[in-house]
Design a protein around this motif. Structure first.
Motif, PDB file in Angstrom:
ATOM      1  N   HIS A 134       2.766   5.829   2.753  1.00 29.42           N
ATOM      2  CA  HIS A 134       2.920   4.736   1.787  1.00 29.42           C
ATOM      3  C   HIS A 134       4.373   4.298   1.730  1.00 29.42           C
ATOM      4  O   HIS A 134       5.284   5.013   2.169  1.00 29.42           O
ATOM      5  N   GLY A 135       4.606   3.103   1.187  1.00 31.91           N
ATOM      6  CA  GLY A 135       5.951   2.578   1.055  1.00 31.91           C
ATOM      7  C   GLY A 135       6.689   3.164  -0.132  1.00 31.91           C
ATOM      8  O   GLY A 135       6.120   3.921  -0.929  1.00 31.91           O
ATOM      9  N   GLU A 137       7.464   1.931  -2.885  1.00 35.47           N
ATOM     10  CA  GLU A 137       6.878   1.556  -4.175  1.00 35.47           C
ATOM     11  C   GLU A 137       5.456   2.077  -4.332  1.00 35.47           C
ATOM     12  O   GLU A 137       4.756   1.706  -5.280  1.00 35.47           O
ATOM     13  N   GLY A 138       5.016   2.898  -3.375  1.00 34.43           N
ATOM     14  CA  GLY A 138       3.683   3.458  -3.460  1.00 34.43           C
ATOM     15  C   GLY A 138       2.613   2.644  -2.772  1.00 34.43           C
ATOM     16  O   GLY A 138       1.434   3.025  -2.790  1.00 34.43           O
ATOM     17  N   ASP A 139       2.992   1.520  -2.161  1.00 31.13           N
ATOM     18  CA  ASP A 139       2.023   0.674  -1.477  1.00 31.13           C
ATOM     19  C   ASP A 139       1.524   1.382  -0.218  1.00 31.13           C
ATOM     20  O   ASP A 139       2.313   1.799   0.619  1.00 31.13           O
ATOM     21  N   PRO A 140       0.203   1.530  -0.054  1.00 34.09           N
ATOM     22  CA  PRO A 140      -0.338   2.268   1.101  1.00 34.09           C
ATOM     23  C   PRO A 140      -0.088   1.535   2.411  1.00 34.09           C
ATOM     24  O   PRO A 140      -0.185   0.314   2.484  1.00 34.09           O
ATOM     25  N   HIS A 141       0.251   2.277   3.446  1.00 29.71           N
ATOM     26  CA  HIS A 141       0.425   1.735   4.785  1.00 29.71           C
ATOM     27  C   HIS A 141      -0.803   2.099   5.625  1.00 29.71           C
ATOM     28  O   HIS A 141      -1.203   3.263   5.663  1.00 29.71           O
ATOM     29  N   THR A 237       6.453   9.111   2.455  1.00 33.78           N
ATOM     30  CA  THR A 237       6.996   7.782   2.183  1.00 33.78           C
ATOM     31  C   THR A 237       7.597   7.220   3.463  1.00 33.78           C
ATOM     32  O   THR A 237       8.316   7.919   4.179  1.00 33.78           O
ATOM     33  N   LYS A 247       9.454  -6.356  11.215  1.00 33.27           N
ATOM     34  CA  LYS A 247       9.258  -7.219  10.048  1.00 33.27           C
ATOM     35  C   LYS A 247       9.938  -8.575  10.213  1.00 33.27           C
ATOM     36  O   LYS A 247       9.569  -9.546   9.554  1.00 33.27           O
TER      37      LYS A 247
END
Length: 343
Positions: A134-135, A137-141, A237, A247
């Protein structure tokens, strides 16, 4: 019974500050584990090797060979750099029981490495085990996938809900599981491998510069009868695409197309590779037609289909490349940098 020995390999390419942070978190996560870390500077050419070496000495990381900082003689890509670290073995010249590949922009939780190690210890049918990523901020990858196929190429290119539902069992991305389970392949940001499996199937194929090398490795393990397992309890993380600059890509680089064409031709043959490309082109053209009719821009980067076709046509007329898959039983570097030849 002896405790398992672990070698963690962290590959650096022009990200020394982030690599230091990754090493720091990996050391904490390896407390209580019999293991060492090898940091490989992948011929950065920007002073990374010198900075990492000085930092390791200043922090006392080199005491007892807990961390070794090495420099590869060339930037052969992700697979070649990790192979370099894997082939160094442990500082006493022996080979570990497990090898853990960690990205330089990935930071394992305190128990993340132990979770992977425990799973592989308990489940001999598993060759590889990877983490939930995850990133910051907790955003799942998304790191869980099926092997690419002709059907997945069409589904991924057409980007149409009814097609995706019809081909749901062929889609390459797998929705992130909420529990530990086998998948076809995992992205290599945090991946632990059983050394005996690598002894059997070989290391990363160094023909891939970047992308598809984990897919190919997991496919070889699958064909040899070993599972690749997503371990949900192992939490890492990940910043993502720091070394590659993905990106900020405005166009997909040539090495992505080269890796894709090589993956299909190597693992399924030239005819299958051609059909996979035709399937993607058909889906891509239909996607563009729909987008233009709706007054929208295509989702692909500029010139993607044109470049895909050009690369794959060129690949058809190139001599077939021999897989560059090193073995752990080949010439191994000693800890002092010299070579010995295994028997």
């Amino acid at each position: 019974m002896n405790s398992p020995r672990l070698l963690t390999v962290i590959l650096n390419y022009r990200t020394p500050d982030m690599t230091v942070e990754s090493v720091d978190t990996a050391l904490r996560a390896m407390e209580g584990i019999d293991g060492e870390i090898v940091v490989v500077d992948n011929d950065s050419g920007d002073g990374s090797f010198e900075r990492l070496s000085k930092h390791a000495q200043a922090k006392g990381w080199t005491d007892g060979n807990r961390v070794r900082v090495l420099q590869s003689d060339r930037n052969g890509g992700f697979g070649a750099g990790n192979n370099f670290g894997i082939q160094t073995g442990l500082s006493d010249g022996s080979q570990p029981d497990y090898i853990y590949v960690l990205n330089s922009d990935a930071f394992p939780a305190a128990d993340a490495i132990r979770r992977l190690l425990d799973y592989l210890q308990i489940h001999p049918e598993a060759g590889f085990a990877g983490s939930y990523i995850h990133g910051p901020e907790g955003d799942p990858h998304l790191t869980t996938f099926r092997f690419p196929s002709i059907a997945s190429e069409f589904e991924g290119a057409i980007r149409l809900g009814i097609v995706s539902r019809a081909l749901s069992r062929k889609r390459m991305p797998v929705d992130i599981p909420d529990h530990t389970c086998p998948v076809d392949w995992l992205a290599g940001a945090s991946l632990m491998m059983r050394r005996s499996v690598l002894d059997e199937i070989g290391l990363f194929d160094e023909t891939f510069f970047l992308y598809f090398e984990e897919t190919d490795l997991c496919l070889r393990a699958h064909r040899a009868g070993y599972q690749t397992v997503f371990v949900r309890e192992s939490d890492v993380t990940h910043i993502g695409s720091v070394s590659t600059g993905m990106k900020e890509w405005r166009r997909v680089p040539n090495y992505w197309f080269d890796s894709r064409a090589y993956y299909y031709a190597k693992n399924h043959g030239a005819f299958y590779a051609a059909l996979a490309t035709l399937s993607h082109l058909a889906g891509g053209v239909l996607h563009r037609m729909r987008q233009y009719l709706q007054g929208r821009k295509p989702a692909d980067p500029p010139h993607f289909l044109r470049t895909l076709l050009r690369h794959d046509l060129a690949a058809m007329f190139k001599p077939r490349r021999r897989a560059a898959v090193p073995r752990l039983t080949e010439d191994l570097p000693r800890p002092d940098g010299s070579l010995f030849v295994s028997e």
